[in-house]
Write a protein that holds these residues in place. Sequence first.
Motif, PDB file in Angstrom:
ATOM      1  N   ARG A  46       0.838  -1.211   0.000  1.00 44.49           N
ATOM      2  CA  ARG A  46       0.000   0.000   0.000  1.00 44.49           C
ATOM      3  C   ARG A  46       0.871   1.258   0.000  1.00 44.49           C
ATOM      4  N   ALA A  47       1.992   1.221   0.712  1.00 45.65           N
ATOM      5  CA  ALA A  47       2.895   2.375   0.727  1.00 45.65           C
ATOM      6  C   ALA A  47       3.477   2.609  -0.662  1.00 45.65           C
ATOM      7  N   LEU A  48       3.842   1.531  -1.353  1.00 45.32           N
ATOM      8  CA  LEU A  48       4.335   1.674  -2.726  1.00 45.32           C
ATOM      9  C   LEU A  48       3.259   2.238  -3.649  1.00 45.32           C
ATOM     10  N   VAL A  49       2.054   1.720  -3.535  1.00 44.40           N
ATOM     11  CA  VAL A  49       0.948   2.196  -4.377  1.00 44.40           C
ATOM     12  C   VAL A  49       0.689   3.685  -4.135  1.00 44.40           C
ATOM     13  N   LYS A  50       0.797   4.113  -2.889  1.00 42.53           N
ATOM     14  CA  LYS A  50       0.544   5.517  -2.550  1.00 42.53           C
ATOM     15  C   LYS A  50       1.643   6.446  -3.054  1.00 42.53           C
ATOM     16  N   HIS A  51       2.901   6.043  -2.865  1.00 42.28           N
ATOM     17  CA  HIS A  51       4.011   6.964  -3.112  1.00 42.28           C
ATOM     18  C   HIS A  51       4.765   6.717  -4.419  1.00 42.28           C
ATOM     19  N   MET A  52       4.777   5.479  -4.908  1.00 38.39           N
ATOM     20  CA  MET A  52       5.540   5.146  -6.112  1.00 38.39           C
ATOM     21  C   MET A  52       4.705   4.282  -7.050  1.00 38.39           C
ATOM     22  N   PRO A  53       3.499   4.718  -7.423  1.00 40.52           N
ATOM     23  CA  PRO A  53       2.614   3.843  -8.193  1.00 40.52           C
ATOM     24  C   PRO A  53       3.199   3.397  -9.537  1.00 40.52           C
ATOM     25  N   GLU A  54       4.054   4.225 -10.114  1.00 37.69           N
ATOM     26  CA  GLU A  54       4.597   3.891 -11.441  1.00 37.69           C
ATOM     27  C   GLU A  54       5.401   2.602 -11.441  1.00 37.69           C
ATOM     28  N   ILE A  55       6.035   2.274 -10.312  1.00 41.90           N
ATOM     29  CA  ILE A  55       6.898   1.090 -10.310  1.00 41.90           C
ATOM     30  C   ILE A  55       6.266  -0.110  -9.606  1.00 41.90           C
ATOM     31  N   VAL A  56       4.987  -0.008  -9.232  1.00 42.25           N
ATOM     32  CA  VAL A  56       4.322  -1.149  -8.590  1.00 42.25           C
ATOM     33  C   VAL A  56       4.275  -2.368  -9.517  1.00 42.25           C
ATOM     34  N   PRO A  57       3.976  -2.219 -10.817  1.00 42.04           N
ATOM     35  CA  PRO A  57       4.024  -3.413 -11.685  1.00 42.04           C
ATOM     36  C   PRO A  57       5.401  -4.068 -11.707  1.00 42.04           C
TER      37      PRO A  57
END
Length: 323
Positions: A46-57
Amino acid sequence: MMWRAISEAEPGPKWAGLFQEYWPDYKRWWLKEGDSARPSYGESRRALVKHMPEIVPLYDQLCELAGGGDQAARFLSFYCPPPYLAGCSQAIWPGKEPVLVRNYDYSPTAFDSLILHTSWQGRRVLGTSDGLWGMVDGMNDAGLALSLTFGGRRVVGEGFGVPLILRYVLQTCTTTEEAGAALERLPTHMSYNVTVLDAKRRYLTVMMSPDKPALVTRAAVATNHQETVEWVSHARFTATVERERYLLQRLTLHRDPEEKFIKAFLKPPLYSIAFSAGFGTLYTAVYRPRKRQMEIRWPGTVWPLSLDDFQEGGRSVQIPGAA
């Protein structure tokens, strides 16, 4: 110390093999305060999705390659990792072809010794690996280069380990202005100074902290403190103030030619052999973002690397003072 330079355009068998090789040591480090001391997988993603969504995939892809385990996925998020300290000095030599030069001071037993060349998500990136997808310094195909130093503060908070922050900037930013804006907003778990240089010769240093807003500066030099020295014993041990003054003098009082300036990083007071106390200089990195070239240097040895014409390989290096 054995170094490797590895290229893999998209995450695949090479990266998966590296993960399996390094994971036992990283797992011990990740769990040294106990499993419950680290955030859950849900919190981390969730922290990645919030702050770094571009690299979640990309993160999801790497988790799958790592075997899909809970602890591996939490580690790869770099969210609220165990505290870690490094030394380091870095500076911009502001010539016609500006250069970012840095010393990385750390323990040789807790270091990847790995240079990664990737084209993940269509962005070519070259740099020094930490945590197998984070970076302690690097450069992308837009001519953006950056590196980090520890900020010399004890406080630990909620945020990401800075090597993943550097990877995120290199994956998503093309200019110093964009990088500064990203570094200003991203939460870090400890204090770090990140120096950025782009292909248009623009540079800045962002002083990041977990407990106060980031400070964006025009500083061309960063060592191991921020505006003032807070951790006095650490500052004395690492000679952070003395190293900063030394670099500023080299840049302002008598402007060194490029090669002389770079070679100064391979000698005291910038070069350290204090491995018995936890860390010394593992390497000197030189980034020429306009040419998309980098070098890794040790006393008597230069390893040139090119983003556009990258050659895989290795180097066995004897580092003075390292066991």
